[in-house]
Scaffold this motif. Structure first.
Motif, PDB file in Angstrom:
ATOM      1  N   ASN A 131      20.399   3.108  23.308  1.00  0.00           N
ATOM      2  CA  ASN A 131      19.823   3.919  22.336  1.00  0.00           C
ATOM      3  C   ASN A 131      18.594   4.286  22.921  1.00  0.00           C
ATOM      4  N   TYR A 132      18.162   5.698  22.559  1.00  0.00           N
ATOM      5  CA  TYR A 132      16.771   6.207  22.954  1.00  0.00           C
ATOM      6  C   TYR A 132      15.974   6.579  21.619  1.00  0.00           C
ATOM      7  N   TYR A 133      14.799   5.819  21.774  1.00  0.00           N
ATOM      8  CA  TYR A 133      13.974   6.149  20.519  1.00  0.00           C
ATOM      9  C   TYR A 133      12.721   6.961  20.913  1.00  0.00           C
ATOM     10  N   PHE A 134      12.604   8.130  20.676  1.00  0.00           N
ATOM     11  CA  PHE A 134      11.627   9.095  20.973  1.00  0.00           C
ATOM     12  C   PHE A 134      10.326   8.901  20.039  1.00  0.00           C
ATOM     13  N   SER A 135       9.279   9.592  20.514  1.00  0.00           N
ATOM     14  CA  SER A 135       8.074   9.411  19.574  1.00  0.00           C
ATOM     15  C   SER A 135       8.198  10.851  18.589  1.00  0.00           C
ATOM     16  N   GLU A 136       9.106  11.434  18.742  1.00  0.00           N
ATOM     17  CA  GLU A 136       9.313  12.597  17.747  1.00  0.00           C
ATOM     18  C   GLU A 136      10.362  13.086  17.873  1.00  0.00           C
ATOM     19  N   GLY A 137      10.897  14.188  17.354  1.00  0.00           N
ATOM     20  CA  GLY A 137      12.117  14.701  17.551  1.00  0.00           C
ATOM     21  C   GLY A 137      12.475  15.401  18.657  1.00  0.00           C
ATOM     22  N   VAL A 138      13.345  15.553  19.363  1.00  0.00           N
ATOM     23  CA  VAL A 138      13.678  15.991  20.676  1.00  0.00           C
ATOM     24  C   VAL A 138      14.600  17.255  20.514  1.00  0.00           C
ATOM     25  N   PHE A 139      14.346  18.178  21.297  1.00  0.00           N
ATOM     26  CA  PHE A 139      15.381  19.242  21.556  1.00  0.00           C
ATOM     27  C   PHE A 139      15.927  19.458  22.787  1.00  0.00           C
ATOM     28  N   GLY A 140      17.047  19.975  23.137  1.00  0.00           N
ATOM     29  CA  GLY A 140      17.713  20.453  24.216  1.00  0.00           C
ATOM     30  C   GLY A 140      17.707  22.091  24.609  1.00  0.00           C
ATOM     31  N   GLY A 141      18.395  22.330  25.269  1.00  0.00           N
ATOM     32  CA  GLY A 141      18.584  23.620  25.577  1.00  0.00           C
ATOM     33  C   GLY A 141      17.701  24.251  26.478  1.00  0.00           C
TER      34      GLY A 141
END
Lengths: 183, 1284
Positions: free
Chosen positions: B201-211
């Motif tokens: 499980n990865y918990y980021f500091s904010e929402g992340v995007f790919g592409g």
């Protein structure tokens, strides 16, 4: 005693005399001197002693030259010297210039130690000549030592003769004599 | 890399501290705090002034950054109340200029810069000249190069104030706008992992995007994909070496759409983790994970997770291996697991106490449980020991139960281990039996048997042995094993449990004979497992079956049949349905030198001569012979095969059964034969005629055995085919059997023809009679050797013809010619000088080569000199000579001829002279010369002449064969005298002409006759003159040198010296030349040069010598010093400037003292070469050699060169240099290894130059020596090894 044995015991004296001989000037002659050959009543060609008389001391060494007077050209000589045995002794005989060519002369000395010295001297031919031109020259010098006092005579013996290059005799018409006075 | 920013931030603080008020003017344009995050601002630099100069930032190694970064700028003053990680970026479409960004910590203080970046894809530079780069391809409005904007995605700052300056690189005024973004950086707050490590499980500091970055920038970001992550695994010794990211999902298990703060990574492991593996998970790159405005996640290192053990234990290895065979019955069982295990029931180690929870040991087929003990030191490896020995050839099973688990409770998968125990018992013979017809013994084993210990190969005869016992009453005394077959009669291939041992009987058995069989040895018979049968394993005893036995034989007197009687009736087959038949018997005959040699069986009947019907116990065998038997022959009968004749009990009579031998009766008269062939040739002169009979002979009339006296009248022996004379003969007779020998009393004549006859009627003891008539004619051999009938000598003695009585050969095979070496000639010279004759060849009388078979032979001769006619000779041959006639008769030693007188063909000649022609004639002595002739001389003429002298006086005396001519002295020096014979005639009027002999006279004065006049002769003259030895007188002479004629006058005087001087001078003028002899003898010349003077010192041993000085021709550069002062030596000198040399020869009468020659040389003359040769009193050369005076090439230093050869024997040469300006004497000594001086080679003065001297240490011991050279104060040494 042969001359070889004689020389063996007299070498020091011989060397000394040789030194004297080599260091002296050539002899010069005054023709008015009684000892000059012209004044000796000799008929040339002749052989004589020079000087003809010598005064010396006991045990002293001295020399006399065997001289030729107006000799014809020669290539060899046999000098038969008669001396008074017991009065003097012969130390050595040295060839002089008469038989000197480009080569030193060949010589044989035979002293019978009884008063006769046979001295044979030969000119060694060189590229110039097979014999000399003759004349008045000393043939040899005889070195003596006086061993007793009194007077004694020097004579040329009967065997004395000269030869030319053809082995023919060279005439000698008269012979001089010498006298030694030892004090 | 972003950590480095923190450190420079601290430096910036320092600057601020040091320069708090560089100016009180204000250089920032906007002031913000973190409360403004996310913050963005568009600055129009066309209206801004230039507050900061960013052109002087240093580029590492490239000087200042002067490329227009000093333009219009806009400054943000950022104040952080607490440490934060933020981003700053100008990557925006509204940024349309090439902008550079610089960070400062003090307002208006350019020295407070902490870093700067020109473009997003260029490095970030720091004041310490380091840099970092992540090469971000920025998006901006600067269309030609959008990367000219900036991206600082992760700045980790402490609380404080920072001045962020964006500067237009185009200068002032600015050329466009720049939009600056700031906010908190995208970070990974935390991660978590599931228990099986298959979910992260990865918990980021904010929402992340790919592409793609551009998509995110424009708000079109998508959810993360598996390609956005990088997954790696380090096995770290564990089992899992690969991890695959299979999918991503949201915290709720849904698909990712972008903007999620939590992302779940699903993983799988192809190999189950065993614990300890390191799993690393992180962004694939800085372009993988972005925040909402396109700022990337820079967590490029990712996170690391240590995997836990999920791997169940398995079997690593077992011993025995599963399904193995041939396992020893006393084996233990070893098991090793892949990891430590335990008993899951009690979670305890597996021990003897609880082992049955985990292992079951049993016989696989019967299921019988086998008790065991178990041991383990690590719970990985286990040793299972059965309580009892395992049964043979039994399948054993070990069950490993699922109650076994590892320490992480991963359960073991049930498994079994099976193996087969070995066969360990040898094979045995179960039973044995005899066949019904005695042809084999059947053996049955308890298992299949083989001939090899590897379970291969059928048994052979080599593997089985037997014992045979005829027992009491047995009629068969032996058997033999003939083969082995299978039970069905086929060949053995191995593995048979029943075999047939085929036997052959020597005779019909009576039924009491017994046989046992057993292995040959312990390596003969094996079971399949290789267990060998012991030799003690013996079959049961089997008994042969009884057959029909012969009980009688009866031969007819006429030898025409024999009756055989058997113990029981016999048949021709085993079914008893066929009578025995003729072919069932075979026969043989042993002639024993008798007359009957073949036997034929003709029929088979009963004793009444009727046909057989079967079952008869007596049969009659009819037979015929090729000749009447003489009574010594025997016959035998036997069954044709082992299965030809059967007894009534169906047992066959073996082929080995022999009936006989049966002796035949005598029906034949005596047989006689002679040993002479009619017409035979080459019969020996003492040959014996032999008539032999095979049995004693008797006269039929008297009936008595013949006697010697009765035989003689029956014999005729004559020459010439019965027409010649009777030949006396003798007779010998021996009996049992009779042999009559007839031989001549004195031997037959050579090559004669002989006739003989013997005629008589006689019978043997059984009165078998016959008429005997022997006759023959034969020729006696030639046994006489050849001989010479007459001979003829050539008139010039050059050959001798020998005429033989028959043709002769060189071998006894009627081939080859005789050789000249076979014939000897003894020559008697009888006073002649011809005392040797040699056979040069043998030819035919027509001079052709001999080829063998000649009756006339010419012996060609050569003599050592021409025969004078006095000589005689005899031709002989020795024993063993290779001269044969055509019959091979060899000639014996004998004289082939009478004494032969040689012919005189010798002309007269002189064969010897008493004075050889190379002899010198003494000049002053008469010389008689005897000329000896080779024969007596009748007359002669001769003259004596000289080439120089006008005539030569002589006298002569002649005898028969010699003349003595006495040449009368004196002779002319250097002349030649010729004795010339113009005519010589011998007594036979043979003459010779023109024979001359020339003798040379020596040089006058050449005492040693070496054809020179030299110092040696001078020495002789001087010494002989001194001794008054008149034999050496020379003069007076006549003539001209060198042709003097000497007539000595018995006194040494001027003529002798004159003659020698003139001869020496002539010789020097005529023959004098440069010596050029460089052979070195003895020590070098002892010589010193002092200025123009050359002093040559003579050793006291020197008696005479010669010294030659060689220089350039043209002038005489040397003068011999006055020699007159020393009359002890006689010298001769001669200068030959035209030839370029001067010579000095001397002889000394005062040997024993040292002496010195003085030579004056002209200093300017170079290279005067001096040859010297010095002799002692015994006229031995003691010093000889050559040296240079005034040499232009002189050694520069003292040197002693290595001796050569070295080691040496017997002589070595030492070379050394004496340099110029040498002071003091030269000393060359030899020392042995102890330092003792053994020889002095040089001790004196030497001119400068190079010298060689030989050393002959013949009287010294072999070993090491030292040569030591002293020249002044300089010493040189060399080692020398002398070997003997």
């Amino acid at each position: 005693m042969s001359i070889f044995n004689l020389l063996r015991v007299r070498i020091p004296v011989l060397v000394l005399c040789s030194f004297i001989f080599f260091t002296c000037d050539d002899a010069t002659y005054d023709l008015d001197n009684p000892n000059d050959p012209e004044n000796m009543d000799l008929e040339p060609p002749a052989l004589f002693f020079h000087p003809s008389e010598i005064d010396t001391k006991l045990d002293s060494s001295f020399s006399m030259q065997l001289y030729g007077l107006k000799l014809k050209p020669a290539a060899a000589a046999h000098l038969d010297i008669r001396y008074e045995y017991g009065s003097v002794q012969i130390d050595s005989v040295v060839a002089d210039t008469f038989f000197q060519s480009l080569n030193d002369p060949f010589q044989i000395v035979d002293d019978d130690s009884s008063g006769t010295l046979d001295y044979f001297i030969y000119l060694l031919p060189d590229t110039v000549a097979e014999m000399n031109e003759g004349g008045t020259w000393s043939l040899a010098t005889v070195y003596f030592t006086a061993i007793s006092t009194g007077g004694s005579e020097l004579l040329f013996g009967e065997n004395t003769k000269l030869r030319d290059a053809n082995n023919d005799s060279v005439a000698v018409k008269s012979f001089g004599s010498g006298f030694i006075n030892v004090e | 890399m972003w950590n480095k920013l923190l450190s420079f931030n601290q430096i910036g603080v320092l600057y601020l501290f040091l320069f708090p008020v560089l100016g009180f003017s204000q250089c920032f344009d906007t002031e913000i705090t973190e409360a403004d995050f996310p913050y963005s601002h568009l600055a129009d630099l066309t209206t801004e002034d230039d507050d900061w100069d960013q052109s002087m930032f240093p580029y590492p190694g490239e000087g200042a950054h002067e490329n227009g970064a000093n333009g219009a700028d806009y400054t943000y003053k950022l104040t952080l109340s607490q440490p934060a990680v933020i981003y700053v970026t100008t990557c925006d479409e509204l940024t349309n200029i090439d902008v550079q960004i610089g960070i400062y910590t003090a307002d208006c203080d350019e020295t407070s810069w902490v870093f700067f970046q020109d473009d997003s894809n260029t490095p970030i530079y720091y004041p310490d000249e380091t840099n970092e780069s992540f090469d971000f391809s920025c998006i901006s409005g600067f269309e030609s190069a959008p990367q000219y904007a900036n991206m600082l995605p992760n700045i980790e700052w402490d609380a404080g104030t920072y001045y962020i300056v964006v500067d237009d690189r185009a200068g002032t005024p600015g050329t466009g706008s720049v939009k600056t973004w700031m906010g908190y950086s995208l970070l990974v707050d935390s991660t978590s992992t599931s228990g099986d490590s298959e979910e992260v499980n990865y918990y980021f500091s904010e929402g992340v995007f790919g592409g793609e970055y551009s998509d995110v920038y424009y708000g079109n970001g998508i959810g993360l994909e598996t390609g956005d992550y990088s997954v790696e695994i380090n096995p770290n010794g564990g089992n899992a070496d690969e991890a695959n990211l299979t999918s991503l999902e949201s915290a709720t298990g849904g698909a990712l759409a972008g903007g999620e703060e939590t992302v779940v990574l699903n993983l799988e492991y192809p190999n189950t983790p065993s614990g300890g593996e390191i799993l690393t998970v992180g962004p694939a790159s800085v372009f993988s994970i972005f925040n909402s405005v396109g700022v990337p996640l820079l967590d490029v290192d990712g996170i690391s997770i240590s995997l836990i053990d999920l791997l169940a234990p398995t079997i690593d290895f077992t011993d025995p291996e599963n399904n193995s065979t041939d396992i020893s019955t006393v084996s233990n069982i070893s098991i090793a697991f892949t990891e430590a295990v335990q008993n899951s029931i009690d979670a305890a180690n597996i021990t003897y106490a609880n082992a049955t929870d985990c292992f079951i040991l049993e016989e696989a087929v019967s299921g019988e449980i086998l008790a065991f003990d178990i041991m383990s030191s690590d719970q990985i490896g286990f040793e299972i020991t059965p309580d009892v020995q395992l049964p043979e050839l039994t399948a054993i099973k070990l069950s490993m139960l699922s109650t076994i688990e590892d320490v992480n409770n991963n359960g073991f998968q049930f498994d079994t281990l099976r193996f087969l125990t070995a066969d360990e018992s040898p094979p045995q013979i179960d039973s044995s039996a005899m066949s019904s017809i005695n042809d084999y013994v059947s053996l049955t084993f308890n298992e299949g048997v083989f001939s090899n210990n590897n379970g291969s190969g059928g048994l052979t005869l080599d593997d089985i042995n037997y014992t045979f016992n005829a027992n009491e009453g047995g009629t068969c005394d032996s058997i033999s094993l003939t083969g082995i077959t299978s039970n069905g009669g086929g060949a053995l291939v191995g593995g048979e449990s029943t075999i047939h041992a085929l036997i052959s009987l020597s005779a019909a058995p009576s039924g009491v004979e017994t046989i046992t069989l057993f292995p040959v040895d312990n390596a003969s018979i094996f079971d399949a497992a290789g267990n060998s049968m012991n030799t003690g394993e013996i079959s049961d005893e089997v008994t042969l079956l009884a057959s029909a036995l012969l009980i009688s034989t009866d031969l007819a007197d006429s030898n025409v049949y024999v009756d055989l009687g058997f113990s029981v009736g016999i048949y021709g087959n085993a079914y008893l349905s066929l009578a025995v038949y003729l072919e069932a018997f075979e026969s043989s005959i042993e002639t024993n030198s008798g007359t009957a040699t073949t036997l034929t069986l003709t029929s088979l009947t009963n004793l009444e001569n009727n046909a057989l019907t079967g079952g008869e116990d007596s049969v009659r065998i009819h037979m015929v012979f090729n000749e009447l038997p003489s009574g010594v022959e025997t016959i035998t009968l036997s069954p044709t095969t082992d299965f030809s004749i059967y007894s009534i009990s169906r047992v066959p009579i073996p082929n080995g059964q022999i009936y006989g031998p049966i002796d035949l009766y005598d029906e034949h008269p005596p047989v006689g034969v002679d040993d002479v062939d009619d017409g035979e040739t080459n019969v020996s002169e003492m040959d014996t005629i032999t008539i032999s009979f095979n049995e004693n002979i008797y006269f039929r009339v008297t009936g008595n055995q013949v006697t010697l006296g009765e035989l003689s009248p029956l014999i005729t022996l004559k020459y010439d085919n019965n027409s010649g004379a009777d030949i006396p003969f003798l007779i010998d007779l021996i009996n049992d059997p009779p042999i009559i020998s007839i031989y001549p009393a004195v031997g037959y004549d050579s090559e004669s023809i002989v006739y003989y006859n013997f005629t008589a009627v006689m019978q043997d003891v059984n009165k078998n009679d016959d008429t005997y008539n022997f006759n023959a004619t034969f020729t006696v051999r030639d046994y006489l050797a050849p001989r010479v009938e007459f001979d003829t000598l050539a008139f010039d003695n050059s050959y001798l013809d020998l005429i033989f009585d028959e043709e002769i050969y060189g071998t006894d095979q009627e081939t080859g010619a005789i050789q000249e070496t076979e014939i000897q000639i003894e020559l008697f010279n009888n006073g002649s000088i011809t005392d040797t004759v040699m056979i040069t060849s043998l030819t035919r009388t027509d001079s052709n080569f001999l080829i063998g078979g000649e009756q006339s032979v010419r012996v060609n001769l050569e003599y050592n000199s021409t025969p004078s006619g006095d000589e005689t000779m005899v031709v002989t041959v020795n024993n063993g000579v290779s001269i044969y006639d055509d019959s091979g008769n060899q000639m014996a030693a004998q004289a082939l001829t009478d004494t032969i007188q040689l012919n005189d063909i010798l002309p007269p000649s002189i064969e010897m002279i008493s004075v050889p022609i190379d002899s010198f004639i003494r000049l002053m002595e008469d010389i008689p010369i005897t000329f000896s002739f080779n024969e007596k001389i009748d007359s002669l003429e001769f003259t004596v002449t000289a080439s120089v002298a006008d005539s030569v006086k002589f006298d002569s005396t002649k005898s028969d064969s010699a003349i003595e001519i006495v040449l009368e002295a004196p002779f002319t020096s250097f002349d030649s005298i010729t004795v010339y014979f113009s005519y010589i005639e011998d007594e036979d009027s043979l003459s010779t002409v023109d024979i001359s002999y020339t003798y040379v006279t020596p040089l006058l004065g050449d005492y040693n006759l070496d054809s020179t006049i030299s110092f040696i002769d001078l020495d002789t003259l001087v010494s002989r003159w001194d001794a008054n030895d008149l034999n050496f007188e020379l003069g007076p002479v006549t003539g001209v040198a060198p042709h003097f004629v000497s007539t000595p006058n018995s006194v040494f005087d001027i003529d002798d010296g004159m003659a020698f001087v003139q001869m020496w001078s002539w010789y020097q003028k005529t023959y004098g030349e440069i010596i050029r002899d460089t052979v070195v003898v003895g020590r070098p010349l002892n010589i010193i040069q002092h200025g123009d003077n050359l002093f040559i010192m003579m050793d006291d041993s020197i008696s005479s010598g010669q010294i030659q000085f060689v220089y350039d021709p043209g002038e005489t550069p040397i003068q011999f010093g006055s020699l007159s002062y020393d009359d002890s030596k006689i010298t001769l000198t001669n200068h030959r400037p035209e030839k370029g040399y001067s010579i000095l020869e001397f002889a000394r009468s005062t040997v024993g003292v040292k002496d010195t020659f003085l030579i004056k040389i002209e200093k300017h003359i170079q290279d005067i070469e001096i040859y010297y040769q010095l002799m002692d009193e015994r006229k031995r050369i003691v010093q000889k050699g050559t040296i240079n005076a005034n040499s232009s090439q002189l050694p520069s230093k003292v040197a002693l060169y290595p001796a050569y050869p070295n080691p040496f024997n017997p002589v070595t040469t030492l070379s050394f240099d004496v340099p110029e300006n040498t002071q003091g004497p030269v000393l060359l000594n030899l020392f042995d290894i102890t330092g003792r001086k053994v020889e002095t080679l040089i001790n004196g003065s030497l001119l400068p130059g190079t010298y060689k001297i030989k050393w002959f240490p013949s009287q010294m011991a072999s070993g090491l020596y030292f040569a030591k050279l002293n020249v002044g104060h300089i010493t040189k040494t060399q080692k020398i090894i002398f070997l003997k």
